[in-house]
Write an enzyme that holds these catalytic residues in place. Structure first.
Site, PDB file in Angstrom:
ATOM      1  N   GLY A 161      -2.215 -60.639   5.679  1.00 46.92           N
ATOM      2  CA  GLY A 161      -3.231 -59.800   5.077  1.00 46.92           C
ATOM      3  C   GLY A 161      -4.487 -60.560   4.709  1.00 46.92           C
ATOM      4  O   GLY A 161      -4.630 -61.762   4.973  1.00 46.92           O
ATOM      5  N   CYS A 193       3.120 -91.005  30.466  1.00 46.88           N
ATOM      6  CA  CYS A 193       3.752 -91.580  29.275  1.00 46.88           C
ATOM      7  C   CYS A 193       4.345 -92.957  29.587  1.00 46.88           C
ATOM      8  O   CYS A 193       4.952 -93.175  30.632  1.00 46.88           O
ATOM      9  CB  CYS A 193       4.824 -90.648  28.715  1.00 46.88           C
ATOM     10  SG  CYS A 193       6.153 -90.254  29.866  1.00 46.88           S
ATOM     11  N   THR A 233      -9.511 -53.419   7.741  1.00 47.80           N
ATOM     12  CA  THR A 233      -8.187 -53.615   8.331  1.00 47.80           C
ATOM     13  C   THR A 233      -7.184 -52.542   7.944  1.00 47.80           C
ATOM     14  O   THR A 233      -6.107 -52.466   8.541  1.00 47.80           O
ATOM     15  CB  THR A 233      -7.618 -54.983   7.906  1.00 47.80           C
ATOM     16  OG1 THR A 233      -7.493 -55.018   6.472  1.00 47.80           O
ATOM     17  CG2 THR A 233      -8.523 -56.113   8.364  1.00 47.80           C
ATOM     18  N   ALA A 234      -7.482 -51.729   6.941  1.00 49.58           N
ATOM     19  CA  ALA A 234      -6.567 -50.674   6.491  1.00 49.58           C
ATOM     20  C   ALA A 234      -7.333 -49.738   5.567  1.00 49.58           C
ATOM     21  O   ALA A 234      -8.373 -50.100   5.000  1.00 49.58           O
ATOM     22  CB  ALA A 234      -5.366 -51.264   5.756  1.00 49.58           C
ATOM     23  N   HIS A 242       9.239 -84.398  33.454  1.00 50.69           N
ATOM     24  CA  HIS A 242       7.801 -84.276  33.253  1.00 50.69           C
ATOM     25  C   HIS A 242       7.111 -83.939  34.574  1.00 50.69           C
ATOM     26  O   HIS A 242       7.719 -83.986  35.645  1.00 50.69           O
ATOM     27  CB  HIS A 242       7.244 -85.563  32.664  1.00 50.69           C
ATOM     28  CG  HIS A 242       7.623 -85.761  31.231  1.00 50.69           C
ATOM     29  ND1 HIS A 242       7.076 -86.752  30.439  1.00 50.69           N
ATOM     30  CD2 HIS A 242       8.506 -85.105  30.434  1.00 50.69           C
ATOM     31  CE1 HIS A 242       7.600 -86.685  29.219  1.00 50.69           C
ATOM     32  NE2 HIS A 242       8.468 -85.702  29.208  1.00 50.69           N
ATOM     33  N   SER A 286      -2.435 -48.639   7.973  1.00 46.55           N
ATOM     34  CA  SER A 286      -3.127 -49.407   9.003  1.00 46.55           C
ATOM     35  C   SER A 286      -2.537 -49.202  10.394  1.00 46.55           C
ATOM     36  O   SER A 286      -3.030 -49.798  11.355  1.00 46.55           O
ATOM     37  CB  SER A 286      -3.075 -50.909   8.659  1.00 46.55           C
ATOM     38  OG  SER A 286      -1.730 -51.368   8.632  1.00 46.55           O
ATOM     39  N   GLU A 309       4.882 -85.438  36.423  1.00 46.14           N
ATOM     40  CA  GLU A 309       4.818 -86.475  37.443  1.00 46.14           C
ATOM     41  C   GLU A 309       6.127 -86.581  38.215  1.00 46.14           C
ATOM     42  O   GLU A 309       6.130 -86.731  39.445  1.00 46.14           O
ATOM     43  CB  GLU A 309       4.490 -87.831  36.799  1.00 46.14           C
ATOM     44  CG  GLU A 309       3.150 -87.867  36.082  1.00 46.14           C
ATOM     45  CD  GLU A 309       3.255 -87.578  34.596  1.00 46.14           C
ATOM     46  OE1 GLU A 309       2.624 -88.289  33.819  1.00 46.14           O
ATOM     47  OE2 GLU A 309       3.994 -86.627  34.224  1.00 46.14           O
ATOM     48  N   ALA A 358      -7.755 -47.567   2.054  1.00 45.64           N
ATOM     49  CA  ALA A 358      -7.576 -48.006   0.670  1.00 45.64           C
ATOM     50  C   ALA A 358      -6.120 -47.879   0.222  1.00 45.64           C
ATOM     51  O   ALA A 358      -5.639 -48.667  -0.609  1.00 45.64           O
ATOM     52  CB  ALA A 358      -8.484 -47.204  -0.256  1.00 45.64           C
ATOM     53  N   ASP A 407       4.938 -54.348   5.145  1.00 44.79           N
ATOM     54  CA  ASP A 407       5.052 -53.890   6.534  1.00 44.79           C
ATOM     55  C   ASP A 407       6.387 -54.200   7.192  1.00 44.79           C
ATOM     56  O   ASP A 407       6.685 -53.654   8.258  1.00 44.79           O
ATOM     57  CB  ASP A 407       3.937 -54.517   7.388  1.00 44.79           C
ATOM     58  CG  ASP A 407       2.547 -54.136   6.912  1.00 44.79           C
ATOM     59  OD1 ASP A 407       2.408 -53.061   6.301  1.00 44.79           O
ATOM     60  OD2 ASP A 407       1.608 -54.917   7.148  1.00 44.79           O
TER      61      ASP A 407
END
Length: 368
Positions: free
Chosen positions: A298, A80, A165-166, A55, A172, A57, A168, A204
């Site tokens: 999507g 801890c 986003t794309a 860790h 994309s 420390e 029709a 995709d």
């Protein structure tokens, strides 16, 4: 309440910077940094690099050696007090005979709590709360998982300036530029899980792996797939690192074919639509020690997560182009009857990334 000096704040800021060096590697542990200061001089510093290793420390104490005696330790998380894969850091600090420990945030992990009290009982001056919010921001999923039993959920979207986003017909590639796509890899790299839906896998065939040079860890790749329709040939199942398919209906032959590739199968309860319950899926991932979930999917999955108030952050890459009203929307949301029903957000960042704009926004709490 402590009155923090300018030096205290500077040293804690330095410790936070060290903690950030473990951004992509510490999972499922928190990112933690430590600075040891004696007579106004830094004598040791360190950060936690990966689970199972020393860790912050301990690394700082090793660097300081005998100069840790009488020093002040600045730590970004309460040291801890429990024994995990490594011994409690409190033992090392007590043995080194530091005089004072200043920490940022309380440790939310019930197995590790109590470190501050142990140090106090050993006669060490303990002060907590310095830049606590910055420590939480560095580890949002670690805190949320331990406090709420859920991971921190980021949803990534790439869109045109008019929020599409794309086309029709589904085309994309690519709306956003190469710089933006490389930037998104940084978010993958820091995440515990990269999550997608079966629709995206079928359309995709994404790999969903981290493709940053020198990446030492691959997050879990997960796909929500009610009927196990994801083809065994899918790219995400043939990349280094673990992958899991989360289903809600058993398909014995498909399960066998996927498991033969090493794909893990998890069964989740269904919601009213017969799909895996999203809240149950996120709790399942938290039980697998997932701190941060990066969603690349999507409009259907993105919209469902938003509607169910399961999104902590949206990361949207906006391209300087227009696709028109017939192109596909950013997220599928219900038809609103009034503006009072809208989902409101708070921008936390707007940054130019190549030719695109990266917007980070967080949903605001729903009004009572």
């Amino acid at each position: 309440m402590s009155t923090w000096s300018q030096a205290d704040q500077q040293h804690m800021q330095h410790a936070l910077g060290l903690a950030a060096l473990g951004l992509n590697t510490t999972d499922p542990n928190p990112r933690v940094g430590c600075v040891l200061v004696r007579d106004g001089r830094i004598v040791g510093e360190g950060w936690h690099e990966r689970a199972g290793e020393a860790h912050a420390e301990v690394r700082a104490l090793e660097a300081a050696g005998g100069e840790a005696l009488g020093a002040t330790a600045y730590v970004t998380l309460e040291p801890c007090g429990g024994h995990g894969r490594t011994p409690p850091c409190t033992q090392a600090l007590i043995a080194a005979r530091v005089a004072r420990v200043v920490y940022a945030a309380d440790d939310p992990d019930p197995r590790m709590r109590g470190g501050a009290q142990q140090l106090r009982e050993a006669g060490i001056v303990i002060e907590g709360g310095l830049l606590a919010e910055a420590s939480r921001e560095l580890n949002p999923g670690f805190f949320k998982r331990h406090e709420q039993g859920l991971p921190w959920v980021r949803v990534k979207l790439g869109a045109s300036l008019d929020g599409r986003t794309a086309l029709a017909n589904g085309e994309s590639r690519w709306i956003t530029g190469d710089v933006a796509r490389k930037d998104a890899q940084r978010f993958r790299a820091r995440s515990s899980v990269v999550l997608s839906g079966v629709g995206t896998v079928l359309a995709d065939n994404p790999a969903l792996n981290v493709r940053i040079e020198g990446a030492s860890r691959q997050p879990l790749r997960a796909v929500l797939d009610s009927d196990m329709r994801s083809p065994p040939r899918s790219r995400m199942f043939h990349r280094p690192g673990p992958s899991v398919l989360i289903a809600s209906r058993e398909q014995a032959e498909r399960r066998a074919a996927l498991q033969a590739l090493g794909v893990q199968i998890e069964m989740a309860p269904v919601d009213a639509d017969g799909r895996p319950s999203l809240s149950a899926v996120l709790r399942l991932l938290a039980q697998r020690h997932a701190n941060e979930v990066w969603v690349e999917a999507g409009a259907t999955l993105a919209g469902a997560l938003l509607q169910q108030r399961l999104v902590d952050e949206l990361v949207v890459y906006v391209a300087p182009c227009l696709l028109g009203p017939d192109a596909r929307a950013l997220a599928q949301l219900p038809l609103l009857q009034s503006l009072e029903q809208r989902l409101t957000l708070r921008y936390t960042e707007c940054t130019l990334v190549g030719d695109d704009l990266r917007i980070i926004a967080r949903p605001l709490p729903q009004a009572a």
